[in-house]
Design a protein around this motif. Structure first.
Motif, short mmCIF file in Angstrom:
data_model
loop_
_atom_site.label_atom_id
_atom_site.label_comp_id
_atom_site.label_asym_id
_atom_site.label_seq_id
_atom_site.Cartn_x
_atom_site.Cartn_y
_atom_site.Cartn_z
N ASN A 1 -8.46 6.12 2.09
CA ASN A 1 -8.88 4.71 2.03
C ASN A 1 -8.03 3.85 2.97
O ASN A 1 -8.55 2.95 3.64
N ALA A 2 -6.73 4.14 3.01
CA ALA A 2 -5.86 3.38 3.91
C ALA A 2 -6.26 3.61 5.36
O ALA A 2 -6.26 2.67 6.18
N LEU B 1 -7.90 0.75 8.41
CA LEU B 1 -7.03 0.39 9.53
C LEU B 1 -7.65 -0.66 10.44
O LEU B 1 -6.97 -1.55 10.94
N HIS B 2 -8.96 -0.54 10.65
CA HIS B 2 -9.61 -1.47 11.57
C HIS B 2 -9.58 -2.91 11.06
O HIS B 2 -9.71 -3.85 11.85
N ALA C 1 -0.52 4.03 11.21
CA ALA C 1 -1.40 5.21 11.31
C ALA C 1 -0.58 6.49 11.32
O ALA C 1 -0.97 7.50 10.71
N ALA C 2 0.57 6.47 12.01
CA ALA C 2 1.42 7.66 12.03
C ALA C 2 1.97 7.96 10.64
O ALA C 2 2.08 9.14 10.24
N TRP C 3 2.30 6.93 9.88
CA TRP C 3 2.79 7.15 8.50
C TRP C 3 1.70 7.78 7.63
O TRP C 3 1.99 8.70 6.85
N THR D 1 0.84 -1.21 0.00
CA THR D 1 0.00 0.00 0.00
C THR D 1 0.87 1.25 0.00
O THR D 1 0.59 2.22 -0.72
N LYS D 2 1.92 1.28 0.79
CA LYS D 2 2.81 2.44 0.83
C LYS D 2 3.45 2.68 -0.53
O LYS D 2 3.57 3.83 -0.99
#
Length: 235
Positions: free
Chosen positions: A147-148, A152-153, A168-170, A128-129
């Motif tokens: 969307n990412a 997360l959940h 999440a921080a990224w 994804t990144k």
């Protein structure tokens, strides 16, 4: 003749028995060397209930890999660590090598399975990144990051809480970088740009009346309590 044959057979049998190797008696296992200083303190070295984990009948949740044992996260334990755990357990717990090895094997199987699930999810996170980095327009990148974030959940059961916070921080940092680069939104001037806008020397303010210079400066010459009015005040 019969006696001679019997005597010869007896001699051959005795010679064969003399040459036959003597069966060795089973030797006891060598004594276990004592542990080195501080080695026993490595077990347990954390807060993971390893005995219960080793007896699990169902897979260990990857969220539990943040628990520590042997002064490491379960997520970071390697085969070399498990081999050393067997050695230390044999020295410090006064248990047999066979029992320590069997207990550690069950623990390793459970942890390794959970580690595999975590690594598969982290591989998808890296994909994804990479996909977000290839997006060209800021708008499309914002949509991809949204969307990412919304998904997360879906990852919380297959990675650790530490992994989830880092991802999440990224996302948050990547989103802020887009906003900071947007014209007129969040782009901040550099220190050099700020200093260039400041005049090198302040302008001197000179107080001048309409008829003559005010030698007293910007404040009136007469006291504020004086009732006298001069011609300048009348104008």
């Amino acid at each position: 003749m019969g006696l001679l044959a019997a005597w010869f057979s007896w001699v051959m049998i005795s010679s064969a028995l003399a040459q036959a190797p003597v069966p060795l008696r089973p030797q006891p296992p060598p004594p276990v060397p004592p542990p080195s200083v501080g080695e026993c303190a490595l077990l347990p070295g954390g807060n993971a209930p390893v005995n219960k984990i080793a007896e699990l009948a169902q897979p260990l949740s990857p969220r539990s890999l943040d628990l520590t044992y042997f002064n490491k996260r379960l997520a970071d334990l390697t085969d070399e660590d498990f081999d050393r755990i067997v050695d230390i357990a044999t020295k410090c717990n006064r248990t047999t090598t066979q029992a320590a090895r069997e207990k550690t094997r069950r623990l390793r199987d459970v942890v390794r399975e959970s580690q595999s699930v975590r690594m598969q999810t982290l591989d998808k996170v890296e994909e994804t990144k990479t996909a977000v980095a290839k997006v060209r327009t800021p708008r499309e990148k914002v949509e991809a990051l949204n969307n990412a974030w919304a998904n997360l959940h879906l990852l919380q059961d297959t990675i650790t809480k530490t992994d989830l916070r880092e991802y999440a921080a990224w996302i948050s940092r990547s989103m802020q970088q887009i906003y900071d680069s947007a014209p007129g939104y969040g782009k901040r001037p550099t220190v050099a740009e700020v200093l260039a806008s400041v005049p090198p020397k302040q302008e001197q303010v000179v107080a001048i009346s309409r008829t003559r210079p005010d030698t007293g400066g910007p404040l009136p010459v007469r006291p504020w309590w004086s009732q006298q009015r001069d011609q300048e005040d009348e104008r």
